[in-house]
Design a protein around this motif. Sequence first.
Motif, short mmCIF file in Angstrom:
data_model
loop_
_atom_site.label_atom_id
_atom_site.label_comp_id
_atom_site.label_asym_id
_atom_site.label_seq_id
_atom_site.Cartn_x
_atom_site.Cartn_y
_atom_site.Cartn_z
N UNK A 109 22.43 4.25 1.73
CA UNK A 109 21.49 3.73 1.09
C UNK A 109 20.87 2.54 1.73
N UNK A 110 20.20 2.76 1.44
CA UNK A 110 18.90 1.58 1.85
C UNK A 110 18.44 2.09 3.51
N UNK A 111 18.94 1.20 4.68
CA UNK A 111 18.66 1.48 6.02
C UNK A 111 19.37 2.26 6.48
N UNK A 112 20.92 2.67 5.99
CA UNK A 112 21.62 3.64 6.52
C UNK A 112 21.77 4.79 5.53
N UNK A 113 20.52 4.99 5.41
CA UNK A 113 19.98 6.55 4.32
C UNK A 113 20.04 7.44 5.43
#
Length: 103
Positions: free
Chosen positions: A43-47
């Motif tokens: 999710x978000x930047x850790x995708x």
Amino acid sequence: MHAVIRTGGKQYRVKAGDELKIEKLEAEKGGEVVFDQVLAVGEGESLKIGTPLVGNASVKASVIANERGKKIIIFKKKRRKGYQVKRGHRQHYTRVRILEINA
């Protein structure tokens, strides 16, 4: 955390606790299934996006029920020829609840 899984020729965006209606699986009611074809997770930047799959990622789900969908009617007709065919179809599907997403 979200994940995109592939099953039954379709893709689904899921998160823990979601309930899905997917193509029929050979699993008993109350059993668990593991979806290992994960296309994206995070999710978000850790995708993390796979090429085509994310390595070592899986989604665990429990089978709620094996059911059949609403009946659809297939009606064929050729005008002025006296040709009519009426058929029905009910699609089998499995209802699952997503338990956890392992990245």
